[in-house]
Every structure is written in C-alpha cells, then in structure tokens.
Enzyme design. Structure first.
Site, PDB file in Angstrom:
ATOM      1  N   ARG A  62     -18.571   6.404   4.994  1.00  0.00           N
ATOM      2  CA  ARG A  62     -18.640   6.904   3.618  1.00  0.00           C
ATOM      3  C   ARG A  62     -20.094   6.886   3.144  1.00  0.00           C
ATOM      4  O   ARG A  62     -20.777   5.884   3.256  1.00  0.00           O
ATOM      5  CB  ARG A  62     -17.782   6.031   2.682  1.00  0.00           C
ATOM      6  CG  ARG A  62     -16.300   6.274   2.873  1.00  0.00           C
ATOM      7  CD  ARG A  62     -15.470   5.347   2.004  1.00  0.00           C
ATOM      8  NE  ARG A  62     -15.604   3.959   2.413  1.00  0.00           N
ATOM      9  CZ  ARG A  62     -15.159   2.924   1.716  1.00  0.00           C
ATOM     10  NH1 ARG A  62     -14.558   3.112   0.566  1.00  0.00           N
ATOM     11  NH2 ARG A  62     -15.315   1.696   2.163  1.00  0.00           N
TER      12      ARG A  62
ATOM     13  N   GLY B 173     -36.240   1.704   5.326  1.00  0.00           N
ATOM     14  CA  GLY B 173     -35.762   2.734   6.247  1.00  0.00           C
ATOM     15  C   GLY B 173     -35.088   3.867   5.503  1.00  0.00           C
ATOM     16  O   GLY B 173     -35.593   4.312   4.466  1.00  0.00           O
TER      17      GLY B 173
ATOM     18  N   LYS C 129     -21.981   4.377  -5.156  1.00  0.00           N
ATOM     19  CA  LYS C 129     -21.097   4.754  -6.271  1.00  0.00           C
ATOM     20  C   LYS C 129     -21.094   3.682  -7.362  1.00  0.00           C
ATOM     21  O   LYS C 129     -20.925   3.984  -8.549  1.00  0.00           O
ATOM     22  CB  LYS C 129     -19.675   5.069  -5.783  1.00  0.00           C
ATOM     23  CG  LYS C 129     -18.926   3.938  -5.113  1.00  0.00           C
ATOM     24  CD  LYS C 129     -17.746   3.435  -5.923  1.00  0.00           C
ATOM     25  CE  LYS C 129     -16.997   2.351  -5.193  1.00  0.00           C
ATOM     26  NZ  LYS C 129     -16.384   1.346  -6.026  1.00  0.00           N
TER      27      LYS C 129
ATOM     28  N   ASP D   2       0.860  -1.186   0.000  1.00  0.00           N
ATOM     29  CA  ASP D   2       0.000   0.000   0.000  1.00  0.00           C
ATOM     30  C   ASP D   2       0.895   1.233   0.000  1.00  0.00           C
ATOM     31  O   ASP D   2       1.954   1.244   0.645  1.00  0.00           O
ATOM     32  CB  ASP D   2      -0.920   0.001   1.237  1.00  0.00           C
ATOM     33  CG  ASP D   2      -2.110   0.920   1.049  1.00  0.00           C
ATOM     34  OD1 ASP D   2      -3.231   0.412   0.835  1.00  0.00           O
ATOM     35  OD2 ASP D   2      -1.925   2.162   1.085  1.00  0.00           O
TER      36      ASP D   2
ATOM     37  N   CYS E   5     -19.761   1.399  -1.448  1.00  0.00           N
ATOM     38  CA  CYS E   5     -19.958   0.515  -2.607  1.00  0.00           C
ATOM     39  C   CYS E   5     -21.263   0.763  -3.355  1.00  0.00           C
ATOM     40  O   CYS E   5     -21.243   1.254  -4.477  1.00  0.00           O
ATOM     41  CB  CYS E   5     -19.873  -0.936  -2.165  1.00  0.00           C
ATOM     42  SG  CYS E   5     -18.301  -1.307  -1.374  1.00  0.00           S
TER      43      CYS E   5
HETATM   44  C1  UGA Z   1     -22.054  -4.386  -0.529  1.00  0.00           C
HETATM   45  C2  UGA Z   1     -22.506  -5.755  -1.054  1.00  0.00           C
HETATM   46  O1  UGA Z   1     -23.491  -6.306  -0.199  1.00  0.00           O
HETATM   47  C3  UGA Z   1     -21.315  -6.714  -1.136  1.00  0.00           C
HETATM   48  O2  UGA Z   1     -21.719  -7.945  -1.705  1.00  0.00           O
HETATM   49  C4  UGA Z   1     -20.246  -6.082  -2.016  1.00  0.00           C
HETATM   50  O3  UGA Z   1     -19.090  -6.890  -2.094  1.00  0.00           O
HETATM   51  C5  UGA Z   1     -19.848  -4.748  -1.415  1.00  0.00           C
HETATM   52  O4  UGA Z   1     -21.003  -3.885  -1.349  1.00  0.00           O
HETATM   53  C6  UGA Z   1     -18.799  -4.133  -2.298  1.00  0.00           C
HETATM   54  O5  UGA Z   1     -19.103  -3.806  -3.447  1.00  0.00           O
HETATM   55  O6  UGA Z   1     -17.631  -4.058  -1.892  1.00  0.00           O
HETATM   56  P1  UGA Z   1     -21.512  -3.428   1.916  1.00  0.00           P
HETATM   57  O7  UGA Z   1     -21.285  -2.101   1.256  1.00  0.00           O
HETATM   58  O8  UGA Z   1     -20.529  -3.906   2.924  1.00  0.00           O
HETATM   59  O9  UGA Z   1     -21.595  -4.587   0.801  1.00  0.00           O
HETATM   60  O10 UGA Z   1     -22.923  -3.320   2.613  1.00  0.00           O
HETATM   61  P2  UGA Z   1     -24.331  -4.058   2.632  1.00  0.00           P
HETATM   62  O11 UGA Z   1     -24.384  -4.966   3.783  1.00  0.00           O
HETATM   63  O12 UGA Z   1     -24.717  -4.594   1.307  1.00  0.00           O
HETATM   64  O13 UGA Z   1     -25.265  -2.798   2.966  1.00  0.00           O
HETATM   65  C7  UGA Z   1     -25.276  -1.660   2.110  1.00  0.00           C
HETATM   66  C8  UGA Z   1     -26.239  -0.627   2.606  1.00  0.00           C
HETATM   67  O14 UGA Z   1     -27.578  -1.061   2.392  1.00  0.00           O
HETATM   68  C9  UGA Z   1     -26.150  -0.280   4.090  1.00  0.00           C
HETATM   69  O15 UGA Z   1     -26.271   1.128   4.260  1.00  0.00           O
HETATM   70  C10 UGA Z   1     -27.326  -1.003   4.708  1.00  0.00           C
HETATM   71  O16 UGA Z   1     -27.797  -0.372   5.866  1.00  0.00           O
HETATM   72  C11 UGA Z   1     -28.343  -0.889   3.572  1.00  0.00           C
HETATM   73  N1  UGA Z   1     -29.376  -1.953   3.604  1.00  0.00           N
HETATM   74  C12 UGA Z   1     -29.032  -3.265   3.499  1.00  0.00           C
HETATM   75  C13 UGA Z   1     -30.712  -1.590   3.701  1.00  0.00           C
HETATM   76  O17 UGA Z   1     -31.053  -0.384   3.782  1.00  0.00           O
HETATM   77  N2  UGA Z   1     -31.658  -2.565   3.712  1.00  0.00           N
HETATM   78  C14 UGA Z   1     -31.344  -3.877   3.616  1.00  0.00           C
HETATM   79  O18 UGA Z   1     -32.263  -4.703   3.630  1.00  0.00           O
HETATM   80  C15 UGA Z   1     -29.999  -4.238   3.503  1.00  0.00           C
END
Ligand code: UGA
Length: 434
Positions: free
Chosen positions: A330, A253, A263, A28, A260
């Site tokens: 973020r 909600g 963007k 890094d 992720c």
């Molecule tokens: C997301 C994807 O789920 C991963 O599979 C992917 O690898 C990752 O992006 C990436 O591209 O690196 P992540 O950003 O860690 O993962 O978060 P998530 O758990 O998917 O949640 C994303 C957002 O959606 C959060 O703000 C969460 O609160 C919201 N969310 C999630 C909801 O509002 N409702 C839901 O039912 C689920």
C-alpha cells in the site's frame, strides 16, 4: 473478548491476546479471511503470527467468525477495522468503524467495554460513545502503535499502553478491565497511561505525524546535502549521537509509505483544519510534499545514470514492499518508482522476497522476477528500493556484477556500502550522498 476487523491490526491483536490466555473471537466480514484464519493461516506476511494463530486455534482459545453475533457474551470488544484515506479527499473514511458499531450494537450488553484501536480523527470516540450509550456499554480508546514486521512483539511488549476514558465510574471500571487484559505487558514494564478520550486519539495521530516529520526532516537534509556535496548518511549518524535527537527514523532515501503514515498525516491535517487549527499543522503538508519528491528524485537518478535513455532499457528493481519484513505494498514508494520507470518505457523487472503477489495484483503491467538473481540478469541498471537483508547485506557487488549488463546501481534506501560498490567498478548513486 471479541476483536472486530481481522486485518494487520486485528488478526495480530486477536492472536496475541489468545496467547496470553484470553478467550478470543475475531470477527471479519470477509469470509475468505475468516476461513484462512480458522485454519490457522496468516492472511499476510508477519513474522511470528502463523505460530500464534496455530497455537491459539489449536488451544480452542481463538476462533474466527463472519457473523457479528459471535461477539455477544464478550466482556470487551476491540474495534480494529481500517480507516483508509477517503476517495474524495485527505480525510479518513470512517465507514468501516461505523459499520462495525452497527453490527455490534444489537449484541452489546450493559457493563461491556468497547475499546477502539483503529486510528481515527480526534472526536470520533466521543461520537461513538454517544452511539453506544443506550446499550449500557462503555467506550474507551486504546490506540495501537504496532509496526508491521514487528507486530507480534509490539502487541505483546508495547512501548506504552494508552487508554482514554470518560471521567465516570463506568470509565474507571473499563480502564481497570483493560489493565487486567494487558496485565502481562504491564508486569513486564510497559507503561500504562490513562487519559481522556480525545487525548488518546491524538496520541496516535501525533506519534505518526512525528515519525513522518522525522523521516521528511532527514530527507529534506538529503536534498540540501546533495546540492552542497555533503553526505546525508554521515550527517544522520552524527545527528543521531545527540540523545535528544536519536538515530531512529533518520533513515534517508525514497521516503515513507504503507497503510499508515501517509494517510494518517493527511487525515490529521484535515481534522485540524476542521477544528480551526489547520495552521498549527500546516508543516505536515510540507512533510508530505518532501516525502513525495523523493520518489521523483529516485526516478531522476536512474534516468540520469542511464544518460537520459531509459526506453527499452532493462532495470532491476530490488524491492516492492513499503519496507522490509512486510508484504504490504500500500502506497509503497518502492513500487511507485518501478511504475514510473515502466511509464518511461523501461523494461522493468521487480523482485521482492515477500510482496510479489501483492504487487502483481496492483500493477500487472510490471515485469516480475521470482528471485533477486533473475531480476539482476542482463540489467542495464539496478535500483534498490526496499532494504531487505537479501539486497543490503547478502548481495555483493562482485556477485551482482557477474549478472548485470551495466554496472549502475541507484541506492534508494542508502543501505549499500558505496565504497565497496565503487571499488568493484560500479557507478553508485545514493540519495543525498556524494
Ligand atoms: C507505523 C508506525 O511506526 C507505527 O508505530 C504505527 O502503529 C503504524 O504506522 C500504524 O499507524 O499502524 P508501519 O507503517 O508499520 O508503522 O511502518 P514504519 O516501520 O513506521 O515505516 C513506515 C515507512 O517509513 C516505511 O516506508 C519505511 O521504509 C519508512 N522509513 C522508516 C524511512 O524511510 N526511514 C526511516 O528511518 C524509518
């Protein structure tokens, strides 16, 4: 192997690969991060990562370096740098990907494999393959699907492994090498799918687009439910029992945030536009718009619940991280709600079990409380914006009622038991709930 870029993705990948017995160097440009990781310290909150780092470093199988020369001698180089949204528009900024290749090129040897893991617009892999062709190394695309908060589990036991390669003997050999790298997960049952380069890149973009769409779908239903006097949480439960639909990602909600989904859907739509297929994914603009409206809606609910008078009122904001089990702020909808309430003149006190320092660095103008109860004390209203267990399960309306000045709660994650809070004398407002 080398892992280039030691952010959320790279640091976890490096530590997880070392735990499988591989000999790993993480590279890094940030020397501070390299020093932390070398000391076995996780530079961000991720359950299980600290233990893996410590074990890896102690065993000698895991080391970190700032100099790209440390990559020389590796059989496989994983590209795990960030691809943030560009400053000037919706597309992805590929500066770090190209800089990683620049740094790696002098150290690539014939027969080595470069495996791209970063989320990139389709077509990037073919371009990078041309860039490294002269070195005699082979490029494959191996997208990452890990979720923050579950990153170690998702890396060691992924739902699926996808490897895109060119149709050539070198491509086939590179796929075989990755099959050996991931042997433990494959033996444990993770499907291993081999595709062309473009399909592998698209799988990642399409997966995140689908998840974002599912969340915005239920949030659109929340808007309709609210107008119709229905309850979106019951609706989601009923829909979820249909196995073709499924309950996951129907959490309504304040919507999705993080580094992720927001963007990635913008970059996906921008790339489709370049390919002349903008219309095919024009719904993603609506997915984005629905998502952003949720933040407005949450703020509106707070303002209304306070009778339109927010100036100078004390508001406890429970949560800053974009989701629980993460310290990542973020594009956090939670933090944005806090910022907007502060902008309306409210006396906002934000708390979070993991993300206060990151939140403070971005928004020093907000007030912060080290503990949940400190945030609740003398609050005129309480807003739950990240569904940590500490708020969702452990906080009772009776306990909170003993601390606050006004029993008003806005449930931005539809995660509280509305009846229990109302029974304890609270004015409860959910998002798309009666
Ligand atoms: C997301 C994807 O789920 C991963 O599979 C992917 O690898 C990752 O992006 C990436 O591209 O690196 P992540 O950003 O860690 O993962 O978060 P998530 O758990 O998917 O949640 C994303 C957002 O959606 C959060 O703000 C969460 O609160 C919201 N969310 C999630 C909801 O509002 N409702 C839901 O039912 C689920």
């Amino acid at each position: 192997m080398s892992v280039i870029g030691c952010g959320y993705l790279g640091a976890v990948h490096a530590a997880a690969m070392a735990s499988l017995g591989h000999d790993v160097v993480g590279i890094d440009v940030d020397e501070g991060k390299v020093a932390d990781l070398t000391a076995g310290a996780a530079p961000f909150f991720e359950p299980g990562l600290a233990e893996l780092l410590e074990d890896g470093v102690r065993s000698g199988r895991l080391r970190f370096a700032a100099d790209p020369a440390a990559a020389s001698g590796s059989e496989v180089h994983f590209l795990a740098v960030g691809t943030p949204q560009s400053d000037s528009g919706p597309a992805a900024d590929l500066r770090f990907v190209d800089a990683a290749i620049d740094g790696l090129l002098p150290h690539l040897r014939p027969g080595a494999v470069v495996a791209g893991k970063s989320t990139v617009p389709v077509g990037t892999a073919a371009r990078l393959a041309r860039r490294i062709a002269e070195s005699g190394a082979t490029l494959v695309w191996n997208p990452e699907f890990l979720r923050e908060g579950w990153a170690v589990h998702d890396t060691l036991r992924p739902d699926r492994l996808v490897v895109g390669a060119e149709d050539s003997p070198q491509g086939a050999a590179a796929v075989d090498l990755l099959r050996r790298v991931y042997a433990a997960a494959i033996d444990a049952g993770s499907p291993f799918l081999v595709t062309d380069l473009a399909t592998a890149e698209l799988v990642k973009g399409a997966a995140n687009a689908f998840l974002a769409t599912k969340i915005s779908f239920i949030n659109a239903m929340a808007e309709v439910a609210e107008a119709a006097g229905a309850d979106v949480t019951l609706l989601a439960e009923a829909l979820g029992h249909d196995s073709r639909i499924g309950r996951r990602y129907l959490g309504s909600g304040i919507g999705f945030g993080g580094g992720c989904l927001p963007k990635d859907i913008r970059a996906f739509a921008a790339r489709a536009e370049e390919l002349g297929r903008g219309q095919s994914v024009s719904f993603l603009h609506e997915v984005d718009a629905i998502n952003l409206r949720r933040r407005d809606r949450a703020v509106r609910l707070v303002v209304d619940a306070l009778g339109g008078l927010v100036f100078g009122r004390r508001i406890a904001v429970l949560g800053a991280a974009f989701k629980p089990f993460s310290d990542d702020v973020r594009d956090s909808p939670a933090l944005e709600v806090a910022v907007r309430l502060r902008g309306l003149g409210a006396d906002v006190l934000v708390t979070d079990p993991a993300a206060i320092e990151n939140a403070r660095a971005r928004h020093p103008q907000l007030g912060y409380a080290a503990s949940r109860d400190d945030a609740l004390r003398d609050a005129d209203a309480v807003v739950v914006v990240t569904e940590w267990d500490e708020y969702r399960r452990e906080l009772t309306p009776q306990h909170a009622g003993g601390l606050v000045r006004g029993r008003i709660v806005i449930d931005g994650r539809n995660c509280l038991d509305a009846e229990a809070w109302r029974a304890a004398g609270w004015t409860y407002r959910g998002m798309g709930r009666r």
